[in-house]
Design a protein around this motif. Structure first.
Motif, PDB file in Angstrom:
ATOM      1  N   ALA A 217      58.317  50.626 -37.404  1.00  0.00           N
ATOM      2  CA  ALA A 217      58.063  49.553 -38.374  1.00  0.00           C
ATOM      3  C   ALA A 217      58.825  48.288 -38.006  1.00  0.00           C
ATOM      4  O   ALA A 217      58.290  47.176 -38.128  1.00  0.00           O
ATOM      5  N   LEU A 218      60.049  48.432 -37.530  1.00  0.00           N
ATOM      6  CA  LEU A 218      60.805  47.257 -37.082  1.00  0.00           C
ATOM      7  C   LEU A 218      60.104  46.572 -35.921  1.00  0.00           C
ATOM      8  O   LEU A 218      59.994  45.346 -35.889  1.00  0.00           O
ATOM      9  N   ASN A 219      59.636  47.360 -34.971  1.00  0.00           N
ATOM     10  CA  ASN A 219      58.939  46.799 -33.814  1.00  0.00           C
ATOM     11  C   ASN A 219      57.635  46.114 -34.205  1.00  0.00           C
ATOM     12  O   ASN A 219      57.171  45.221 -33.503  1.00  0.00           O
ATOM     13  N   ARG A 220      57.075  46.526 -35.316  1.00  0.00           N
ATOM     14  CA  ARG A 220      55.832  45.911 -35.815  1.00  0.00           C
ATOM     15  C   ARG A 220      56.115  44.781 -36.803  1.00  0.00           C
ATOM     16  O   ARG A 220      55.190  44.280 -37.443  1.00  0.00           O
ATOM     17  N   HIS A 221      57.390  44.438 -36.935  1.00  0.00           N
ATOM     18  CA  HIS A 221      57.815  43.354 -37.833  1.00  0.00           C
ATOM     19  C   HIS A 221      57.423  43.626 -39.287  1.00  0.00           C
ATOM     20  O   HIS A 221      56.924  42.753 -39.987  1.00  0.00           O
ATOM     21  N   ASP A 222      57.671  44.866 -39.721  1.00  0.00           N
ATOM     22  CA  ASP A 222      57.391  45.280 -41.094  1.00  0.00           C
ATOM     23  C   ASP A 222      58.695  45.761 -41.725  1.00  0.00           C
ATOM     24  O   ASP A 222      58.954  46.970 -41.801  1.00  0.00           O
ATOM     25  N   PRO A 223      59.537  44.816 -42.161  1.00  0.00           N
ATOM     26  CA  PRO A 223      60.857  45.202 -42.673  1.00  0.00           C
ATOM     27  C   PRO A 223      60.815  46.079 -43.920  1.00  0.00           C
ATOM     28  O   PRO A 223      61.665  46.956 -44.079  1.00  0.00           O
ATOM     29  N   ALA A 224      59.848  45.874 -44.787  1.00  0.00           N
ATOM     30  CA  ALA A 224      59.778  46.697 -46.002  1.00  0.00           C
ATOM     31  C   ALA A 224      59.531  48.163 -45.643  1.00  0.00           C
ATOM     32  O   ALA A 224      60.166  49.065 -46.200  1.00  0.00           O
ATOM     33  N   ALA A 225      58.625  48.403 -44.705  1.00  0.00           N
ATOM     34  CA  ALA A 225      58.347  49.775 -44.280  1.00  0.00           C
ATOM     35  C   ALA A 225      59.540  50.364 -43.550  1.00  0.00           C
ATOM     36  O   ALA A 225      59.863  51.551 -43.733  1.00  0.00           O
ATOM     37  N   ALA A 226      60.216  49.563 -42.736  1.00  0.00           N
ATOM     38  CA  ALA A 226      61.382  50.059 -41.994  1.00  0.00           C
ATOM     39  C   ALA A 226      62.464  50.533 -42.961  1.00  0.00           C
ATOM     40  O   ALA A 226      62.997  51.639 -42.817  1.00  0.00           O
ATOM     41  N   ARG A 227      62.787  49.705 -43.942  1.00  0.00           N
ATOM     42  CA  ARG A 227      63.816  50.087 -44.914  1.00  0.00           C
ATOM     43  C   ARG A 227      63.402  51.351 -45.659  1.00  0.00           C
ATOM     44  O   ARG A 227      64.203  52.272 -45.827  1.00  0.00           O
ATOM     45  N   ALA A 228      62.157  51.412 -46.074  1.00  0.00           N
ATOM     46  CA  ALA A 228      61.669  52.592 -46.800  1.00  0.00           C
ATOM     47  C   ALA A 228      61.754  53.842 -45.931  1.00  0.00           C
ATOM     48  O   ALA A 228      62.150  54.919 -46.415  1.00  0.00           O
ATOM     49  N   ASP A 229      61.404  53.724 -44.654  1.00  0.00           N
ATOM     50  CA  ASP A 229      61.448  54.886 -43.763  1.00  0.00           C
ATOM     51  C   ASP A 229      62.885  55.349 -43.509  1.00  0.00           C
ATOM     52  O   ASP A 229      63.158  56.552 -43.528  1.00  0.00           O
ATOM     53  N   PHE A 230      63.803  54.423 -43.272  1.00  0.00           N
ATOM     54  CA  PHE A 230      65.205  54.818 -43.074  1.00  0.00           C
ATOM     55  C   PHE A 230      65.757  55.480 -44.342  1.00  0.00           C
ATOM     56  O   PHE A 230      66.456  56.496 -44.271  1.00  0.00           O
ATOM     57  N   ASN A 231      65.423  54.919 -45.506  1.00  0.00           N
ATOM     58  CA  ASN A 231      65.886  55.515 -46.757  1.00  0.00           C
ATOM     59  C   ASN A 231      65.273  56.895 -46.987  1.00  0.00           C
ATOM     60  O   ASN A 231      65.959  57.807 -47.468  1.00  0.00           O
ATOM     61  N   GLN A 232      63.999  57.052 -46.630  1.00  0.00           N
ATOM     62  CA  GLN A 232      63.360  58.368 -46.768  1.00  0.00           C
ATOM     63  C   GLN A 232      64.011  59.383 -45.835  1.00  0.00           C
ATOM     64  O   GLN A 232      64.204  60.539 -46.207  1.00  0.00           O
ATOM     65  N   SER A 233      64.354  58.948 -44.649  1.00  0.00           N
ATOM     66  CA  SER A 233      65.045  59.829 -43.713  1.00  0.00           C
ATOM     67  C   SER A 233      66.348  60.340 -44.322  1.00  0.00           C
ATOM     68  O   SER A 233      66.647  61.538 -44.260  1.00  0.00           O
ATOM     69  N   LEU A 234      67.100  59.429 -44.923  1.00  0.00           N
ATOM     70  CA  LEU A 234      68.379  59.822 -45.532  1.00  0.00           C
ATOM     71  C   LEU A 234      68.187  60.638 -46.802  1.00  0.00           C
ATOM     72  O   LEU A 234      69.022  61.476 -47.133  1.00  0.00           O
ATOM     73  N   LYS A 235      67.088  60.415 -47.498  1.00  0.00           N
ATOM     74  CA  LYS A 235      66.787  61.226 -48.679  1.00  0.00           C
ATOM     75  C   LYS A 235      66.512  62.675 -48.269  1.00  0.00           C
ATOM     76  O   LYS A 235      66.956  63.617 -48.917  1.00  0.00           O
TER      77      LYS A 235
END
Length: 72
Positions: A14-32
């Motif tokens: 998501a970061l590489n695709r310039h989608d910061p909202a998705a990147a943050r959500a994915d990192f948070n889901q990983s930690l969840k």
């Protein structure tokens, strides 16, 4: 079944695709899914630094440092 490393990788994509909202959500889901998955803390910290979210940066990187070993 979803797993923490997969969501962490999706965050990087998501970061590489310039989608910061998705990147943050994915990192948070990983930690969840796995609160001890330190790579997601590290990547979330880098992401937050890039977006100038200093509180998030500090929190994520402190969590990362607590989880690391001296030989990391």
């Amino acid at each position: 079944m979803p797993n923490a490393p997969a969501y962490n990788e999706l965050g990087i994509i998501a970061l590489n695709r310039h989608d910061p909202a998705a990147a943050r959500a994915d990192f948070n889901q990983s930690l969840k899914l796995d609160p001890y998955y330190m790579q997601a803390d590290y990547n979330l910290g880098l992401f937050c630094a890039q977006t100038h979210d200093n509180d998030c940066t500090e929190t994520a990187l402190q969590k990362f440092l607590v989880k690391t070993t001296p030989d990391y």
